[in-house]
Scaffold this active site. Structure first.
Site, short mmCIF file in Angstrom:
data_model
loop_
_atom_site.label_atom_id
_atom_site.label_comp_id
_atom_site.label_asym_id
_atom_site.label_seq_id
_atom_site.Cartn_x
_atom_site.Cartn_y
_atom_site.Cartn_z
NE ARG A 64 15.89 -21.14 -3.63
CZ ARG A 64 15.40 -22.38 -3.52
NH1 ARG A 64 14.53 -22.82 -4.40
NH2 ARG A 64 15.79 -23.17 -2.53
CG ASN A 105 6.85 -28.59 -5.38
OD1 ASN A 105 6.12 -29.34 -6.00
ND2 ASN A 105 7.18 -28.80 -4.13
CB THR A 126 12.37 -26.72 -11.14
OG1 THR A 126 13.24 -25.94 -10.34
CG2 THR A 126 13.08 -27.20 -12.38
CG ASP A 168 12.18 -29.04 0.72
OD1 ASP A 168 13.11 -29.10 1.54
OD2 ASP A 168 11.96 -28.04 0.03
NE ARG A 219 23.26 -26.09 28.20
CZ ARG A 219 24.50 -25.76 27.89
NH1 ARG A 219 25.12 -26.38 26.91
NH2 ARG A 219 25.12 -24.81 28.55
CD GLU A 243 13.06 -24.48 6.05
OE1 GLU A 243 13.94 -23.64 6.26
OE2 GLU A 243 12.92 -25.06 4.95
NE ARG A 285 22.53 -22.38 25.65
CZ ARG A 285 23.82 -22.40 26.01
NH1 ARG A 285 24.72 -22.91 25.21
NH2 ARG A 285 24.18 -21.93 27.18
CD GLN A 318 18.87 -29.60 7.50
OE1 GLN A 318 17.88 -30.22 7.81
NE2 GLN A 318 18.94 -28.29 7.64
O1 F6P Z 1 13.83 -26.58 -1.24
C1 F6P Z 1 15.05 -26.90 -0.67
C2 F6P Z 1 15.38 -25.95 0.46
O2 F6P Z 1 16.63 -26.32 1.01
C3 F6P Z 1 14.31 -25.84 1.55
O3 F6P Z 1 14.36 -26.91 2.45
C4 F6P Z 1 14.64 -24.52 2.15
O4 F6P Z 1 13.49 -23.94 2.73
C5 F6P Z 1 15.07 -23.72 0.96
O5 F6P Z 1 15.50 -24.63 -0.03
C6 F6P Z 1 16.21 -22.74 1.23
O6 F6P Z 1 16.41 -21.99 0.09
P1 F6P Z 1 17.69 -21.11 -0.20
O7 F6P Z 1 18.82 -22.03 -0.49
O8 F6P Z 1 17.31 -20.31 -1.39
O9 F6P Z 1 17.94 -20.31 1.02
#
Ligand code: F6P
Length: 356
Positions: free
Chosen positions: A73, A111, A113, A135, A170, A230, A274, A282
């Site tokens: 990043r 985005n 990038t 995403d 649950r 998230e 939970r 993912q």
């Molecule tokens: O943009 C892809 C992604 O996996 C997002 O879904 C997630 O919020 C973020 O990257 C997590 O980033 P990192 O791998 O830097 O923790």
């Protein structure tokens, strides 16, 4: 022809498949081809860290997750800032591009990038961008690669939770990635029969969540599955400014929104809720067949764009067709889920609650 290539930002499942598509498309049609792979995203371009790649490097990688080039990043907002040794990063990238005498730089990423790719275009470099991210939030393309592979992983996680939730009667929350948008949660939630789906685009109300759980309990269904993005946000928090929200969240004890919702449910309903977070799984593993096809098509279309010298574009998938979209029209824009779209209406019609 000499091209450079890099993968930047969070990785995903079909990066290798996309690079393979580009290189195969060029190899078949260009007499002499040299491919320079910059290592670990823009870092490689900044510090001149690269490898000359051959056909062998692109063989056998269609089904391989991750990226053979590595990624990192390099936030766009700091690109214009000098590094810790005072190096001008933008000038360094340009200098390495010109030193290698590249015809074009193929940039695979999301985005952030894309914004840097557009910056390099403005600085005079020939660039082609390929839209990668689990995403699916890149504006100007119907779909990004990595998305459907991640939907498979997130759906599989929710499926597994389903059986244990049903056995124990649950309430379970599965937190799904997706950064600021809810595509992944929406698709994985619908695919695996989640009862409540919470997305950043549809702020939730605690009472509505509780009502949906109670309604299930009253009809004899002892368990409830929530697919929570998230980035999900309550109606109350959605009213706050960015700064106010940051301040509020810093004071809260929860690792993420799901834990806050779980605590609320536990308190109000008296039975423990939970949380499961599949997290970076993912982004991992093998690309699904859809992504392999998508990347082969986008990669091949990118090769054509390079041969036609149509630089400065993202190679997008629009209405089932590969199309070139000017970077200046899309860079910096986000594609979220439209809360009024048909898919949400259809999901609501079958009883899925969005907590609104
Ligand atoms: O943009 C892809 C992604 O996996 C997002 O879904 C997630 O919020 C973020 O990257 C997590 O980033 P990192 O791998 O830097 O923790």
């Amino acid at each position: 022809m000499r091209i450079g290539m890099l993968t930047s930002g969070g990785d995903c499942q079909a990066l290798n498949a996309a690079m393979r598509g580009v290189v195969k498309g060029l190899e078949e049609n260009v007499k002499q081809l040299e491919v320079y792979g910059f290592l670990n995203g823009y870092k490689g371009l900044i510090y001149g860290n690269y490898r000359l790649l051959t056909s062998t490097d692109f063989s056998g990688i269609l089904t391989k997750g991750g990226t053979i080039l590595g990624s990192s990043r390099q936030p766009f907002k700091y690109m214009r800032d000098p590094d810790e040794n005072g190096l001008n990063k933008v000038e360094a990238m340009k200098s390495n591009y010109y030193k290698l005498n590249l015809d074009c730089l193929v940039i695979l990423g999301g985005n952030g990038t894309q914004k840097t790719a557009n910056l390099l275009r403005e600085e005079g470099l020939n660039v082609i961008h390929l839209p990668k991210t689990i995403d699916n939030d890149i504006y100007g393309t119907d779909i990004t690669f990595g998305f459907y592979s991640a939907v498979n992983v997130a759906s599989a996680a929710i499926d597994c939770i389903h059986t244990t939730a049903a056995s124990h009667n649950r309430v379970f929350i599965v937190e799904v990635m997706g950064h600021k948008v809810g595509w992944l949660t929406l698709y994985a939630g619908v695919a695996s029969g989640a009862d409540i789906i919470l997305l950043p685009e549809i702020p939730y109300d605690d009472k509505k969540i509780l009502n949906a759980i109670r309604k299930r309990q009253e009809s004899g269904k002892g368990f409830t599955i929530l697919a929570v993005a998230e980035g999900a946000i309550s109606k109350e928090d959605a009213k706050l400014s960015k700064k106010e929200l940051k301040k509020k969240l810093a004071k809260e004890p929860y690792p993420s929104v799901s834990y806050k919702i779980a605590e609320m449910i536990t308190k109000e309903l008296g039975s423990e809720a939970r949380v499961t977070v599949p997290g970076h799984t993912q982004r991992g593993g093998t690309p699904c067949p859809y992504d392999r096809v998508l990347c082969t098509r986008l990669g091949s279309a990118a090769a054509k764009a390079i041969m036609d010298k149509k630089y400065g574009n993202m190679v997008a998938m629009i209405d089932g067709d590969t199309k070139l979209v000017p970077l200046e029209e899309v860079a910096g824009k986000l594609k979220g889920v439209d809360p009024d779209c048909k898919m949400i209406k259809e999901a609501k019609r079958i009883g899925i609650s969005f907590g609104d």
